[in-house]
Design a protein around this motif. Sequence first.
Motif, PDB file in Angstrom:
ATOM      1  N   ARG A  69     -91.050  47.972  16.813  1.00 34.60           N
ATOM      2  CA  ARG A  69     -91.663  46.645  16.904  1.00 34.60           C
ATOM      3  C   ARG A  69     -90.770  45.672  17.662  1.00 34.60           C
ATOM      4  O   ARG A  69     -91.252  44.715  18.266  1.00 34.60           O
ATOM      5  N   SER A  70     -89.471  45.885  17.614  1.00 36.54           N
ATOM      6  CA  SER A  70     -88.531  45.000  18.301  1.00 36.54           C
ATOM      7  C   SER A  70     -88.695  45.102  19.813  1.00 36.54           C
ATOM      8  O   SER A  70     -89.002  46.174  20.343  1.00 36.54           O
ATOM      9  N   SER A  71     -88.479  43.979  20.485  1.00 33.46           N
ATOM     10  CA  SER A  71     -88.378  44.002  21.943  1.00 33.46           C
ATOM     11  C   SER A  71     -87.122  44.798  22.314  1.00 33.46           C
ATOM     12  O   SER A  71     -86.101  44.731  21.621  1.00 33.46           O
ATOM     13  N   ILE A  72     -87.199  45.563  23.408  1.00 30.09           N
ATOM     14  CA  ILE A  72     -86.064  46.379  23.846  1.00 30.09           C
ATOM     15  C   ILE A  72     -85.531  45.817  25.164  1.00 30.09           C
ATOM     16  O   ILE A  72     -86.222  45.793  26.177  1.00 30.09           O
ATOM     17  N   LEU A  73     -84.278  45.361  25.122  1.00 29.66           N
ATOM     18  CA  LEU A  73     -83.645  44.707  26.269  1.00 29.66           C
ATOM     19  C   LEU A  73     -82.479  45.550  26.774  1.00 29.66           C
ATOM     20  O   LEU A  73     -81.710  46.084  25.971  1.00 29.66           O
ATOM     21  N   ALA A  74     -82.343  45.638  28.088  1.00 28.34           N
ATOM     22  CA  ALA A  74     -81.229  46.368  28.696  1.00 28.34           C
ATOM     23  C   ALA A  74     -80.361  45.400  29.498  1.00 28.34           C
ATOM     24  O   ALA A  74     -80.866  44.433  30.073  1.00 28.34           O
ATOM     25  N   TRP A  75     -79.069  45.691  29.531  1.00 26.79           N
ATOM     26  CA  TRP A  75     -78.097  44.828  30.222  1.00 26.79           C
ATOM     27  C   TRP A  75     -77.917  45.290  31.665  1.00 26.79           C
ATOM     28  O   TRP A  75     -77.852  46.487  31.944  1.00 26.79           O
ATOM     29  N   ASN A  76     -77.801  44.319  32.583  1.00 31.26           N
ATOM     30  CA  ASN A  76     -77.668  44.625  34.014  1.00 31.26           C
ATOM     31  C   ASN A  76     -76.698  43.677  34.699  1.00 31.26           C
ATOM     32  O   ASN A  76     -76.610  42.497  34.332  1.00 31.26           O
ATOM     33  N   ARG A  77     -76.013  44.186  35.688  1.00 23.63           N
ATOM     34  CA  ARG A  77     -75.346  43.300  36.640  1.00 23.63           C
ATOM     35  C   ARG A  77     -76.420  42.703  37.549  1.00 23.63           C
ATOM     36  O   ARG A  77     -77.567  43.156  37.558  1.00 23.63           O
ATOM     37  N   ALA A  78     -76.039  41.698  38.314  1.00 26.80           N
ATOM     38  CA  ALA A  78     -76.979  41.107  39.275  1.00 26.80           C
ATOM     39  C   ALA A  78     -77.022  42.002  40.519  1.00 26.80           C
ATOM     40  O   ALA A  78     -76.473  41.694  41.578  1.00 26.80           O
ATOM     41  N   VAL A  79     -77.670  43.152  40.320  1.00 22.81           N
ATOM     42  CA  VAL A  79     -77.764  44.183  41.359  1.00 22.81           C
ATOM     43  C   VAL A  79     -79.148  44.814  41.252  1.00 22.81           C
ATOM     44  O   VAL A  79     -79.590  45.162  40.151  1.00 22.81           O
ATOM     45  N   THR A  80     -79.822  44.981  42.378  1.00 22.71           N
ATOM     46  CA  THR A  80     -81.178  45.531  42.362  1.00 22.71           C
ATOM     47  C   THR A  80     -81.224  46.900  41.700  1.00 22.71           C
ATOM     48  O   THR A  80     -82.120  47.192  40.892  1.00 22.71           O
ATOM     49  N   SER A  81     -80.255  47.752  42.007  1.00 23.95           N
ATOM     50  CA  SER A  81     -80.281  49.111  41.468  1.00 23.95           C
ATOM     51  C   SER A  81     -80.144  49.113  39.949  1.00 23.95           C
ATOM     52  O   SER A  81     -80.744  49.953  39.261  1.00 23.95           O
ATOM     53  N   ASP A  82     -79.363  48.181  39.391  1.00 25.14           N
ATOM     54  CA  ASP A  82     -79.246  48.095  37.933  1.00 25.14           C
ATOM     55  C   ASP A  82     -80.603  47.807  37.301  1.00 25.14           C
ATOM     56  O   ASP A  82     -81.009  48.455  36.319  1.00 25.14           O
ATOM     57  N   ILE A  83     -81.295  46.841  37.850  1.00 22.73           N
ATOM     58  CA  ILE A  83     -82.597  46.455  37.300  1.00 22.73           C
ATOM     59  C   ILE A  83     -83.598  47.594  37.467  1.00 22.73           C
ATOM     60  O   ILE A  83     -84.434  47.833  36.585  1.00 22.73           O
ATOM     61  N   GLN A  84     -83.489  48.331  38.569  1.00 25.35           N
ATOM     62  CA  GLN A  84     -84.380  49.471  38.778  1.00 25.35           C
ATOM     63  C   GLN A  84     -84.142  50.552  37.721  1.00 25.35           C
ATOM     64  O   GLN A  84     -85.090  51.151  37.207  1.00 25.35           O
ATOM     65  N   HIS A  85     -82.884  50.769  37.373  1.00 19.83           N
ATOM     66  CA  HIS A  85     -82.576  51.720  36.294  1.00 19.83           C
ATOM     67  C   HIS A  85     -83.224  51.274  34.981  1.00 19.83           C
ATOM     68  O   HIS A  85     -83.740  52.102  34.213  1.00 19.83           O
ATOM     69  N   SER A  86     -83.200  49.976  34.707  1.00 18.51           N
ATOM     70  CA  SER A  86     -83.839  49.454  33.498  1.00 18.51           C
ATOM     71  C   SER A  86     -85.345  49.670  33.546  1.00 18.51           C
ATOM     72  O   SER A  86     -85.966  50.045  32.536  1.00 18.51           O
ATOM     73  N   LEU A  87     -85.933  49.449  34.714  1.00 20.51           N
ATOM     74  CA  LEU A  87     -87.372  49.696  34.882  1.00 20.51           C
ATOM     75  C   LEU A  87     -87.697  51.165  34.633  1.00 20.51           C
ATOM     76  O   LEU A  87     -88.710  51.496  34.003  1.00 20.51           O
ATOM     77  N   ASP A  88     -86.831  52.045  35.116  1.00 14.57           N
ATOM     78  CA  ASP A  88     -87.043  53.485  34.916  1.00 14.57           C
ATOM     79  C   ASP A  88     -87.124  53.831  33.428  1.00 14.57           C
ATOM     80  O   ASP A  88     -87.863  54.741  33.032  1.00 14.57           O
ATOM     81  N   CYS A  89     -86.360  53.108  32.614  1.00 13.06           N
ATOM     82  CA  CYS A  89     -86.309  53.387  31.171  1.00 13.06           C
ATOM     83  C   CYS A  89     -87.522  52.830  30.430  1.00 13.06           C
ATOM     84  O   CYS A  89     -87.764  53.212  29.281  1.00 13.06           O
ATOM     85  N   GLY A  90     -88.236  51.923  31.053  1.00 10.90           N
ATOM     86  CA  GLY A  90     -89.427  51.368  30.417  1.00 10.90           C
ATOM     87  C   GLY A  90     -89.178  50.217  29.465  1.00 10.90           C
ATOM     88  O   GLY A  90     -90.056  49.885  28.655  1.00 10.90           O
ATOM     89  N   VAL A  91     -87.990  49.579  29.534  1.00 10.30           N
ATOM     90  CA  VAL A  91     -87.713  48.436  28.653  1.00 10.30           C
ATOM     91  C   VAL A  91     -88.637  47.274  29.005  1.00 10.30           C
ATOM     92  O   VAL A  91     -89.141  47.180  30.133  1.00 10.30           O
TER      93      VAL A  91
END
Length: 379
Positions: A69-91
């Motif tokens: 039920r909790s929102s799932i948040l992932a940590w990223n540097r300010a880098v496009t590839s980091d955010i893409q990795h988070s997208l891959d995980c489905g957060v």
Amino acid sequence: MAIQHDIKIDDTTLRDGEQTAGVVFANNEKKRIARLLDEIGVHQIEVGIPAMGGDEKKTISDIVKMGLRSSILAWNRAVTSDIQHSLDCGVDAVAISISASDIHIEHKLRKDRQWVLESIKRYVDFAKEHNLYVSVNAEDASRADLEFLEEFALVAKEHGADRLRFCDTLGILDPFRTYQIVRYLKERVNIDIEMHTHNDFGMATANALAGAKAGASYINTTVVGLGERAGNAALEEVVMAMKHIGRLDLGIKTEKLRELSEYVAQASGRTIPVWKAIVGVNVFAHESGIHADGVLKNPLNYEAFSPEEVGLQRQLVIGKYSGKASILAKFREYGIELSEEEAEVILRHVRATAIQLKRALFDKELVYIYEDFKEGKLE
């Protein structure tokens, strides 16, 4: 210190907690901790850093698939590839972290303020294009120039960021200064603010509460205060202080706090100090005669909340500072009713034995003293 607005907990045990020097959670432990956090009602779980790849990315993906039920948040540097990795995980949420203080911008990033602002625009835009909830983390915000921090927050808001994480990265603030800064930001930038406080000077929880009092609506916590260096604001401290001092119930199942703390401590290879606020066993252990007598008459005399509220039990500890009331109550637990005179004699020998052993006495030792008394060996 009553809080008049909603507060949500974003727990970072699985990210900043695991960054404690020497701590590593096994993959199954990370998933178990996520489930326990969800079960007690934590609003958002910061699960880790997908850009690390490998086991970290797979475990984050597995947690997302658990249907919590909790929102799932992932940590990223300010880098496009980091955010893409988070997208891959489905957060469903991302934290985009970038330095806000000049000392970090110049000596860590080796950039300038304008570069920081342009980075916020670029990466917040990218995350929002993918329908993510976005927290922009102002790293080292407590040492940032206040006017620049305001501009930092305004740019984040204008590009769609959902909140600003105010990071006291070195734990250098006190509650009074924390309140002033957060109040300043809230008055000038209409954006949700999250408190991320460190405990280097022992004020992480106090600073988090001060930020909430000033208008912050999220608090970043870790179980038993794990985290870099001296750790972060402890989940159990924040929740119970909010409930009993701030008069705001966050909806957390507090009776599970000790169980959660024990599991996280075991997984991190740490022990919970007996004196640990809220979940330490000594919080409800009474030895001093005056205190024990008061608790026996009414627990509210010396307990701010009941032990059952956090999954603990009250203990009467018998030792050097015990009084007659404790002796009578303790032997009553054994089914033995002592007279006042008998309790006085036993108490004298309890104190002498405690001094000799340099500690409180075990139940069996108390029974041995009683047996000696009944056999006429004590005077």
